[in-house]
Scaffold this motif. Structure first.
Motif, PDB file in Angstrom:
ATOM      1  N   ASP A 184      74.311 -10.303  79.662  1.00 52.13           N
ATOM      2  CA  ASP A 184      73.239  -9.309  79.622  1.00 52.13           C
ATOM      3  C   ASP A 184      71.885  -9.945  79.914  1.00 52.13           C
ATOM      4  O   ASP A 184      71.012  -9.307  80.490  1.00 52.13           O
ATOM      5  N   ASN A 191      64.394  -9.120  79.437  1.00 46.27           N
ATOM      6  CA  ASN A 191      64.600  -8.640  78.077  1.00 46.27           C
ATOM      7  C   ASN A 191      64.727  -9.824  77.124  1.00 46.27           C
ATOM      8  O   ASN A 191      65.732 -10.534  77.118  1.00 46.27           O
ATOM      9  N   GLU A 193      65.133  -9.968  73.943  1.00 51.55           N
ATOM     10  CA  GLU A 193      66.185  -9.834  72.937  1.00 51.55           C
ATOM     11  C   GLU A 193      67.525 -10.256  73.514  1.00 51.55           C
ATOM     12  O   GLU A 193      68.301 -10.960  72.858  1.00 51.55           O
ATOM     13  N   TYR A 194      67.832  -9.823  74.750  1.00 51.66           N
ATOM     14  CA  TYR A 194      69.102 -10.180  75.371  1.00 51.66           C
ATOM     15  C   TYR A 194      69.185 -11.690  75.616  1.00 51.66           C
ATOM     16  O   TYR A 194      70.270 -12.273  75.587  1.00 51.66           O
ATOM     17  N   HIS A 200      61.865 -13.865  70.453  1.00 52.56           N
ATOM     18  CA  HIS A 200      63.206 -13.808  69.852  1.00 52.56           C
ATOM     19  C   HIS A 200      63.936 -15.138  70.005  1.00 52.56           C
ATOM     20  O   HIS A 200      65.161 -15.196  69.964  1.00 52.56           O
ATOM     21  N   PRO A 207      68.811 -11.389  68.067  1.00 49.85           N
ATOM     22  CA  PRO A 207      69.595 -10.287  67.489  1.00 49.85           C
ATOM     23  C   PRO A 207      71.086 -10.586  67.437  1.00 49.85           C
ATOM     24  O   PRO A 207      71.648 -11.185  68.355  1.00 49.85           O
ATOM     25  N   SER A 209      73.207  -8.066  67.020  1.00 50.05           N
ATOM     26  CA  SER A 209      73.853  -6.835  67.462  1.00 50.05           C
ATOM     27  C   SER A 209      72.934  -6.140  68.462  1.00 50.05           C
ATOM     28  O   SER A 209      71.788  -6.554  68.669  1.00 50.05           O
ATOM     29  N   GLY A 210      73.451  -5.101  69.085  1.00 51.42           N
ATOM     30  CA  GLY A 210      72.644  -4.323  70.018  1.00 51.42           C
ATOM     31  C   GLY A 210      72.653  -4.845  71.439  1.00 51.42           C
ATOM     32  O   GLY A 210      71.982  -4.288  72.310  1.00 51.42           O
ATOM     33  N   ILE A 211      73.400  -5.933  71.714  1.00 53.92           N
ATOM     34  CA  ILE A 211      73.525  -6.444  73.067  1.00 53.92           C
ATOM     35  C   ILE A 211      74.602  -5.615  73.778  1.00 53.92           C
ATOM     36  O   ILE A 211      75.735  -5.519  73.292  1.00 53.92           O
ATOM     37  N   PRO A 212      74.296  -4.994  74.924  1.00 55.97           N
ATOM     38  CA  PRO A 212      75.207  -4.004  75.525  1.00 55.97           C
ATOM     39  C   PRO A 212      76.644  -4.474  75.719  1.00 55.97           C
ATOM     40  O   PRO A 212      77.584  -3.734  75.416  1.00 55.97           O
ATOM     41  N   TYR A 214      78.115  -7.296  74.414  1.00 57.74           N
ATOM     42  CA  TYR A 214      78.562  -8.292  73.443  1.00 57.74           C
ATOM     43  C   TYR A 214      80.022  -8.066  73.050  1.00 57.74           C
ATOM     44  O   TYR A 214      80.822  -8.998  73.036  1.00 57.74           O
TER      45      TYR A 214
END
Length: 232
Positions: A184, A191, A193-194, A200, A207, A209-212, A214
Motif C-alpha cells: 500500500d 500516504n 500512515e501507509y 507516523h 498504524p 490497522s486500517g491499511i487497505p 494488510y
C-alpha cells in the motif's frame, strides 16, 4: 542460535529458489548457498548493510537449477533478493529499470537495494543469535522460503501471489503480465500512515490497522515478516 545451516528458498508452485546458511571453515563464518529451482531465470541481488562485505559479487544470473555459494563473516547483515526479466544490454533504460522486477541501481552489480516490489531475504548474523526473515516490506515478486539446520522456526512466503493481488497492487511488464505485487505504501507513497513515515514514523504512530491490503498479505503469507525476526 549458533546457526550451522539455514535454508532460504523461493517457490513458484513446486519450484524453489533456495539459500542455505552454514558455518564455514572458520567458526565465525556462515555459508550461504543460493539455488534457483524455479522454471525461469532469476538474477540475484546482494546488499551488505552492516559488517564486512563478502567476496561474492552483488549481482549474478541464475538459470533454472543453478547454485551459488559464498561465505559471510559473523557480524554481517544484509539482504538477498530475486530479480526477474533482466536485460542489462538495453542501454535505453536506466540501470535500475533493466529488470522487470527487483531492478537495482548499478544494473547487474547492485549498488543499492532493489526497486520495490521485490521479495527480500534479510540476515543479521551475530555470535550467539542469528536473525533472519523472509520479508514483504518491499512487496513481492518471487515466492521465497527459509529453512535452517538448527531447528529454528521458518519465516516463509513460498506461494505464487502474482495472480491474486488486486489491480492497483499489480506491477506489469511491457507485455501486460503481472511481475510484482506492490504494498500500500508503494501504491500511495504520499500516504504517511501507509508508509509509517513522517508523523507516523515511530512505532507508537505507525498504524496497526486500517491499511487497505494488510489482511490480504497476512492471509496469504502469514509466515513471512515485515521486520527482522529473532530466533533462539
Amino acid at each position: 542460535m549458533r546457526s550451522s545451516r539455514s535454508r532460504l528458498g523461493c517457490s513458484a508452485s513446486t519450484a524453489l529458489v533456495t539459500l542455505l546458511l552454514a558455518i564455514g571453515v572458520d567458526a565465525k563464518d556462515r555459508k550461504i548457498t543460493v539455488t534457483n529451482t524455479c522454471t525461469y531465470t532469476i538474477w540475484a541481488g546482494l546488499l551488505t548493510s552492516v559488517g564486512p562485505k563478502p567476496s561474492q559479487a552483488t549481482g549474478w544470473e541464475m538459470p533454472p537449477g543453478s547454485t551459488m555459494s559464498f561465505n559471510v563473516q559473523e557480524s554481517w547483515g544484509g539482504r538477498i533478493w530475486p530479480r526477474t526479466g533482466c536485460d542489462f544490454s538495453d542501454s535505453s533504460k536506466p540501470d535500475y529499470a533493466q529488470c522487470e522486477s527487483g531492478g537495482c541501481k548499478g544494473g547487474l552489480l547492485c549498488t543499492e537495494s532493489g526497486v520495490p516490489p521485490c521479495t527480500l531475504a534479510e540476515f543479521n548474523i551475530q555470535e550467539t543469535i542469528d536473525h533472519y526473515d523472509s520479508s514483504l516490506v518491499d512487496g513481492y515478486n518471487v515466492p521465497m522460503a527459509i529453512t535452517n539446520s538448527a531447528d529454528c522456526p521458518m519465516a516463509n512466503c513460498p506461494y505464487d501471489l502474482l495472480g491474486s493481488c488486486s489491480s492497483d497492487q499489480q506491477l506489469k511488464n511491457g507485455k501486460g503480465a503481472v511481475v510484482g505485487c506492490k504494498t500500500d505504501c508503494a501504491v500511495h507513497p504520499e500516504n504517511e500512515e501507509y508508509c509509517c513515515s513522517g508523523g507516523h514514523a515511530t512505532p507508537d504512530k505507525c498504524p496497526a490497522s486500517g491499511i487497505p491490503h494488510y489482511k490480504w498479505w497476512k492471509d496469504r503469507c502469514a509466515g513471512s515478516s515485515c521486520s527482522i525476526t529473532d530466533f533462539s
